[in-house]
Structures are given as C-alpha cells and as structure tokens.
Design an enzyme around this catalytic site. Sequence first.
Site, mmCIF file in Angstrom:
data_model
loop_
_atom_site.group_PDB
_atom_site.id
_atom_site.type_symbol
_atom_site.label_atom_id
_atom_site.label_comp_id
_atom_site.label_asym_id
_atom_site.label_seq_id
_atom_site.Cartn_x
_atom_site.Cartn_y
_atom_site.Cartn_z
ATOM 1 C CG HIS A 93 -1.809 -1.178 1.339
ATOM 2 N ND1 HIS A 93 -1.356 -2.432 1.679
ATOM 3 C CD2 HIS A 93 -3.155 -1.300 1.148
ATOM 4 C CE1 HIS A 93 -2.373 -3.272 1.693
ATOM 5 N NE2 HIS A 93 -3.483 -2.611 1.374
ATOM 6 C CG HIS A 143 -6.009 1.821 -0.596
ATOM 7 N ND1 HIS A 143 -5.994 2.508 0.595
ATOM 8 C CD2 HIS A 143 -6.277 0.529 -0.276
ATOM 9 C CE1 HIS A 143 -6.250 1.673 1.583
ATOM 10 N NE2 HIS A 143 -6.437 0.459 1.084
ATOM 11 C CD GLU A 146 -20.195 -4.617 25.532
ATOM 12 O OE1 GLU A 146 -21.172 -4.790 26.277
ATOM 13 O OE2 GLU A 146 -20.227 -3.900 24.511
ATOM 14 C CG HIS A 200 -28.427 -11.320 27.801
ATOM 15 N ND1 HIS A 200 -29.146 -10.825 26.737
ATOM 16 C CD2 HIS A 200 -28.011 -10.246 28.521
ATOM 17 C CE1 HIS A 200 -29.176 -9.501 26.815
ATOM 18 N NE2 HIS A 200 -28.486 -9.124 27.883
#
Length: 678
Positions: free
Chosen positions: A50, A281, A428, A490
Amino acid sequence: MAAITELVVENPALARQAEILSRPMTAERQMANAVRALAIDATEAAKSGHPGLPMGMADVATALFTRFLKFDAADPHWPDRDRFVLSAGHGSMLLYALIYLTGYAGLTIDHIRRFRQLHSPAAGHPEFGEHPAIETTTGPLGQGIGTAVGMALAERMMAARFGRSLVDHRTWVIASDGDMMEGISHEAAALAGHLRLEKLAVLYDDNHVSIDGDTALSYSDDVPKRFSAYGWATKRVDGHDLAQITAALSFAMRSRKPTLIACSTIIGLGAPHKAGTAAVHGSPLGQDEAAAAKAALGWHEPPFTIPPDLLNSWHTAGSRGATARRSWLKRLARHSQRADFERAIAGRLPENWHEAVVALKQSILDSKPKIATRQASQRCLEALVPATPDLIGGSADLTGSNLTLVKNMGTVGPGSYGGRYIHFGIREHGMCAAANGVALHGGLIPYTGTFFVFTDYMRPAIRIGAIMRQRVIHVLTHDSIGLGEDGPTHQPVEQLASLRAMPNIHLYRPADAIETAECWELAIRRTDGPSLLVLTRQSLPTMRADIVENRCARGGYVLAESDGPRQATLIATGSEVSIAMAAREALAADGLATAVVSLPCWELFSVQDKAYRAAVLGGAPRVGIEAAGDFGWDRWLGPDGVFIGMHGFGASAPYEDLYKHFGITPEAIAAAVRKRLG
C-alpha cells in the site's frame, strides 16, 4: 497539454498535486521524499503493498518525527518515550521507513528490500515483537485507535502513581478514513474524550479514498465535528504544508483535551496519474508510474538508496531525544520509587503477592462456601488488589454483575487518574482494545469485565491481544444457560468453542471457589497471552478438599476417582462439574464405578505429557458434560464418547428449569452412562 487537462478534469486531485509539487523544495520536503521513495521501492519489489498512505502522510510524519515525537532510536525500550501508533496499518511502509531512517538498530535496508517476505520484520502490516519500535500490531482498522487510548490512559495512571518526573509522555496516532468508519473508533474516541486524555493526538489522514473509490460512496461524516462532540480539540490542516502541520502539532502539545488533527492529503502524492485515486491505495504503482512519480518528486536516486546527507539528517532526528533520555535516567536513579517502578515496568509481581492467594484458598477450604464463581472471583480480587498494586481493571457497565470492583480501588475519571478502576461504559470492543494498550504500555496488569456472551463484541481486540501475546485478563460472567431468565440472547452456547479455537488464549472455566482462586493465580502470573475467566451467575458448592497444589495448573485433573476399576469417566467444566459429581453418586448406588474429571483449562491440559492425559481421562467410556455446544469435545471423548450439553440456543426461564429442559442433569448423565455401558 490536452491530455493533462483531461486527467485533471477526471481526477481533480492532480490539480492540487501540481500546486503542491510546485512549492519550493525544502530540507523537510526532501526528507519526506525519502519516505515516499522507500515506500515506492518496497512495494514495487514486493509486487504488493500500500504505497498511497506513506506517500500521502510523509510530510505529516516527517514533521512529527523530526520536531515533536519524544524518542531516542538508541533505546526503543525507554519507558518515558512517546508512543507512536500507525492505526492505518496497511500503510506499514511509512513506519518501516521511519524506523530505518531514524537509525534504529534491527531494521536494515535489506529488510526493507524484503518487505512483506517471510521472516522480514517489515511485514505486510506492523507486527508487535518484530521490531521494538513497533508499539502494537495493527491492520484491522480501528484497533490502533482503541489501543492508543489504552496507552494514553496507562500513561496518565502511571503518572498519578509515580509522578511526572518518571512518567510524562504522549501517544500519537496516524489514522485513516477506514479507521474512522469502524465502530470501535467511536467507542474509543468517546471514552478518551470523556476521560480528557490530553496527551493523546490522532493525525487523521483525510484523503477521501478507500478501496472502493472515493469515500463519498459510503461516508459523509464530518469527522472533526464528530470528535468535537466527544470532547476533543480539533484542527484542520493542509497535510502537505509544513507550517500548518507544525502549528497544529504545537496546538496538540498545549491542548487540555485529546486532539484530532484532520490532515487534508493526496493519497499517493507524486504519482502523475494515480495520485488521489483508489489505484494507489493497495497496489504498487507499476514500473512506469513509479519512475514518473520519483521524477515528479525530484528524486533521482537508485532504488533503496538514500543520499548520505539526507540519511544523516534523519539520524540526527533519531537522536534528538538522547539528552532527554539521559536526564530521565538521572531522575530515575535518585527517585524514591525507583525499585517499584522498575519492577512494574518489567512486569514482575511484588515479592509477597502470593501470600494473599494462599490465605484466600485456606479460607475457602475452611468455610466451603456455596457461591457463584463470579462471587469467588470478587473474593480473589479482594485479596489480589491490595497485594498487587499494578492490577487495574474495569467493566463495560456491568460492575455490579461482574463483581469487578473491590474496596479501596478508587475510580478513574475525567482529569483524575489516581484510582485503579475504570468505568468503560457499554463499549466492550473499545474496552478490550484499551486493555491491550494498557498492557503494551507497561507497568500495569489490566482486567476487563462483561457478560461472556458479549465477547462477540470484543473478539477482534481479543484476537489482536492474542496475536501480540499480551497480559490481559478478561472476567466474563453469566457463562451459560445458568444465567436463567434473560434468555438466549444473553446465554452463551458457541462462545466457549469459538474462543478455545483461538491460539495463545488460556480460557479458564472453574468449577468452584477454590478452582476460581487457582485460575486467578494462573491468570495473573501469565505473561505470554490473554487469560479468560469464564464464571457463573448461579451458586456452586465447594467440591475440592485440598489446596496442596494448584491442580488447575495442569488444565485438568481427577476430582473424584472411581471406587474400583473405572467403568466410566465423567469429564466436565465449570458449573457442570457439580452435576457430574451428583451423577457419580447415583451411578455408585447402582454399583457402577465412575470417576469425575474437572477440565477447567483445555489449553493447559493439551500441553501436558501424554501419560498424564491418559491417566486422567482413563480407558473407560467417557461422557463430556458442558452447558454449551459440543464442538471440540471429540478430542477428549474419543470416537465412542457421549456428550451432554446444548444442541441449540437457550430459552428464558429460571436456570433450574433450563437445566432440566435441556437434559443437563445428574439423572440424564446417569442414564447416558447406563445406556453406553449397555
């Protein structure tokens, strides 16, 4: 002339590029061109890579490394160095060029010639451990920003503990449009703004190009406004104007907030046809475009060649921090906390920390409590936190459920970093990446807290931590259908198998309070990878009757041997071990001699010698019991084994009813053994 006009119309960046390249050549521009040339040469030689980002951000990086970044190439491990994170890890040649040019040992021009080749430290994306100046592994976009937030937080917490004379440095990040699109950048940046991490600065490569083309295809955020809303200071600059870049970096040095500098750049600056487009890129320029780009930049050296005077200028930049480092060493030598600081930075635990664990285990053995392993974990923290000042932690808004905060820890807040507990909020992914950054910074041992099912939100950062073998502990409660009424969203089912499949992870699922203490002891000792403590919501009886040795250290052991030659072996983890023990009693009443094996850590058990594993597992028919999916159990049960557990998602009900509904009961186990024995 007509052809050039057509190109400019088709690619407006070329008009701006022409103006930039017409500016007077300066020493700094020529130094930046050395970075560009190496990026061009390395990607051409590798036939992959790149080049666009290194070519576009070379001016910004040159200003940072020659004028602002506090480092000494002679000592990449200097604890008070500034941290530099290339969050846009695909542009790795920017980092490798800077490491080589500034004079670090261990990364030579021959390594750069072998960019992206086996055993070269110049890997496709920066890899922690390949060279000491690579502060973190990056590549999955957004991870570097999250990790850098942890580094900046660690700096503030260490400064609060040891003082600014020992800890006073900054964290600098180069990030891309792709980093900003990733969700983790929102989590991490919001946390950094809330905590006012003023020594963190993100240099945003605002080039409006991603793999698919112009970012306008999918992205219209005003990034500085977004970061301003998080509580950051922001600036917009021409990323090819040294005066503007320098002024913005100076602004960041003075800011009382974290700083975002949006650097308007041209990706692949210098490439006559591909600059400003996706074509530069993720692919080499190609021989003709590479030659033309070098000519446009005024670079006439052979490949991989830096003129001696230019290399000398870069080496001077690399030694610019030597005086500051020597002054720091003098301060350290006479500092009253020197021994504690050096111990913490080296990752050594205090001499007497283990006494607290021994006392805790004796207390559990004496009282034999019936408690959830998350409660046992809290008792471990109550013992370890006072004995281990390096241990810091937090939770993703589940403190009262994870039981991760104990007395006298104190909390970290905006501008206040003397505490040891962090309220991460419901972030999280950002929490886990920040914990990786805390560990990488050194001096602290971080733990996180959330429900086990939400490791799905953490997984990319857990994986990066595992790749880097970082010392991070994850406290993961509510580990099965045993959490009850909250239902299948959950209740983890597939997470155990998924995380056990990840290299370098130690996953511990203890069966009672004593095993929990043993697993915490193993986790805090471990220095070569993340540890996951998978804990129950429901109460479990204490089954162990001995603490002579840490039996969890071998990953698995015979908790209860059969009365007579084994006719069956029940192998279980966590909350299902006590169910297996009840099944053993029922089978004994029928005259069937059955052993129970507790298997809290598969990873540790798998590296025990073959004879030990054979003795533990035995030759009798085996039954595996776990309130999760069966994936992976074949390795312990063999071709004729029986598995009792989950075969789909859970349900909403009291946990006792769920265990009966899904057939994870002593009666079901005993019936399966009888059927197997025929």
